[in-house]
Scaffold this motif. Structure first.
Motif, PDB file in Angstrom:
ATOM      1  N   ALA A 105      -4.451  14.907   2.365  1.00 32.30           N
ATOM      2  CA  ALA A 105      -3.466  14.364   1.135  1.00 32.30           C
ATOM      3  C   ALA A 105      -3.984  12.500   1.813  1.00 32.30           C
ATOM      4  O   ALA A 105      -3.698  11.868   0.862  1.00 32.30           O
ATOM      5  CB  ALA A 105      -2.211  14.039   1.111  1.00 32.30           C
ATOM      6  N   VAL A 106      -4.084  12.011   2.799  1.00 34.00           N
ATOM      7  CA  VAL A 106      -4.161  11.107   2.700  1.00 34.00           C
ATOM      8  C   VAL A 106      -5.672  10.466   3.152  1.00 34.00           C
ATOM      9  O   VAL A 106      -6.094   9.450   2.920  1.00 34.00           O
ATOM     10  CB  VAL A 106      -4.693  11.052   4.957  1.00 34.00           C
ATOM     11  N   PHE A 107      -6.614  11.870   2.942  1.00 34.40           N
ATOM     12  CA  PHE A 107      -7.480  11.858   2.029  1.00 34.40           C
ATOM     13  C   PHE A 107      -8.196  11.041   0.998  1.00 34.40           C
ATOM     14  O   PHE A 107      -8.775  10.760   0.334  1.00 34.40           O
ATOM     15  CB  PHE A 107      -8.090  12.579   2.415  1.00 34.40           C
ATOM     16  N   MET A 108      -7.462  11.959   0.346  1.00 32.68           N
ATOM     17  CA  MET A 108      -6.827  11.311  -1.188  1.00 32.68           C
ATOM     18  C   MET A 108      -6.277  10.318  -2.384  1.00 32.68           C
ATOM     19  O   MET A 108      -7.100   9.503  -2.394  1.00 32.68           O
ATOM     20  CB  MET A 108      -5.904  12.913  -2.207  1.00 32.68           C
ATOM     21  N   GLY A 109      -5.497   9.947  -0.700  1.00 39.02           N
ATOM     22  CA  GLY A 109      -5.179   8.093  -0.867  1.00 39.02           C
ATOM     23  C   GLY A 109      -6.134   7.279  -0.159  1.00 39.02           C
ATOM     24  O   GLY A 109      -6.177   6.534  -0.814  1.00 39.02           O
ATOM     25  N   GLY A 110      -6.790   7.553   0.438  1.00 39.86           N
ATOM     26  CA  GLY A 110      -8.361   6.723   0.705  1.00 39.86           C
ATOM     27  C   GLY A 110      -9.053   6.527  -0.303  1.00 39.86           C
ATOM     28  O   GLY A 110      -9.327   5.199  -0.261  1.00 39.86           O
ATOM     29  N   PHE A 111      -9.333   7.788  -0.832  1.00 37.80           N
ATOM     30  CA  PHE A 111     -10.411   7.831  -1.830  1.00 37.80           C
ATOM     31  C   PHE A 111      -9.554   6.920  -2.994  1.00 37.80           C
ATOM     32  O   PHE A 111     -10.154   5.902  -3.240  1.00 37.80           O
ATOM     33  CB  PHE A 111     -10.032   8.758  -2.387  1.00 37.80           C
ATOM     34  N   LEU A 112      -8.466   6.801  -3.399  1.00 43.07           N
ATOM     35  CA  LEU A 112      -7.919   6.375  -4.279  1.00 43.07           C
ATOM     36  C   LEU A 112      -7.171   4.493  -3.853  1.00 43.07           C
ATOM     37  O   LEU A 112      -7.775   3.234  -4.969  1.00 43.07           O
ATOM     38  CB  LEU A 112      -6.001   6.462  -4.188  1.00 43.07           C
ATOM     39  N   PHE A 113      -7.823   4.316  -2.562  1.00 43.27           N
ATOM     40  CA  PHE A 113      -7.026   2.802  -2.412  1.00 43.27           C
ATOM     41  C   PHE A 113      -9.105   2.288  -2.308  1.00 43.27           C
ATOM     42  O   PHE A 113      -8.891   1.313  -2.574  1.00 43.27           O
ATOM     43  CB  PHE A 113      -7.447   2.588  -0.457  1.00 43.27           C
ATOM     44  N   ILE A 114      -9.824   2.801  -2.132  1.00 45.74           N
ATOM     45  CA  ILE A 114     -11.610   2.491  -2.103  1.00 45.74           C
ATOM     46  C   ILE A 114     -11.540   2.497  -3.790  1.00 45.74           C
ATOM     47  O   ILE A 114     -12.307   1.043  -3.854  1.00 45.74           O
ATOM     48  CB  ILE A 114     -12.090   3.332  -1.823  1.00 45.74           C
ATOM     49  N   LEU A 115     -11.272   3.259  -4.299  1.00 47.38           N
ATOM     50  CA  LEU A 115     -11.076   3.051  -5.748  1.00 47.38           C
ATOM     51  C   LEU A 115     -10.814   1.946  -6.820  1.00 47.38           C
ATOM     52  O   LEU A 115     -11.436   0.716  -7.037  1.00 47.38           O
ATOM     53  CB  LEU A 115     -11.116   3.922  -6.539  1.00 47.38           C
ATOM     54  N   GLY A 116      -9.091   2.012  -5.773  1.00 43.05           N
ATOM     55  CA  GLY A 116      -8.687   0.591  -6.392  1.00 43.05           C
ATOM     56  C   GLY A 116      -9.409  -1.046  -6.124  1.00 43.05           C
ATOM     57  O   GLY A 116      -9.532  -1.576  -6.536  1.00 43.05           O
ATOM     58  N   PHE A 117     -10.036  -1.039  -4.453  1.00 45.56           N
ATOM     59  CA  PHE A 117     -10.812  -1.935  -4.230  1.00 45.56           C
ATOM     60  C   PHE A 117     -11.507  -1.979  -4.760  1.00 45.56           C
ATOM     61  O   PHE A 117     -12.075  -3.004  -4.723  1.00 45.56           O
ATOM     62  CB  PHE A 117     -10.268  -1.886  -2.538  1.00 45.56           C
TER      63      PHE A 117
END
Length: 115
Positions: free
Chosen positions: A38-50
């Motif tokens: 879930a943390v990796f998924m959140g990191g992917f979402l953060f990188i996409l948004g950034f």
């Protein structure tokens, strides 16, 4: 929940409910693995948004470039979309944080499967 039947000295029967905690090392490892995913998924979402915000600011600079002319309507539209993207990224990070915490501690839906 564990149900225990008890009777008082007066002959009245009472019921006491005790909650049992089912924690094992294997369950903790399983929840930890789910939480890391879930943390990796959140990191992917953060990188996409950034990345979206980065391209938005690059677009703002390229619109105001002297070689391309001044597109004031394009600049204003891009400028006013910045708060929308920042707010949506912050909201998404809040949801991801709640998802990671629920994944580790187990929400009622996951607990219904015995995990």
């Amino acid at each position: 929940l564990e149900e225990v039947q008890e009777s008082d000295n007066d002959g009245k029967s009472g019921m006491t409910l005790r909650e049992t905690v089912q924690v094992s090392p294997g369950l903790t490892v399983l929840r930890s693995i789910y939480s890391v995913m879930a943390v990796f998924m959140g990191g992917f979402l953060f990188i996409l948004g950034f990345d979206i915000l980065l391209f938005l600011f690059i677009h703002l600079v390229s619109v105001f470039n002297e070689n391309q002319g001044i597109g004031i309507a394009d600049f204003v539209a891009s400028f006013f979309s910045v708060p929308v993207f920042v707010y949506s990224l912050a909201f998404a990070m809040t949801l991801v944080t709640s998802f990671v915490v629920d994944t580790f501690y187990g929400n009622p839906f996951i607990r219904s499967f015995g995990l």
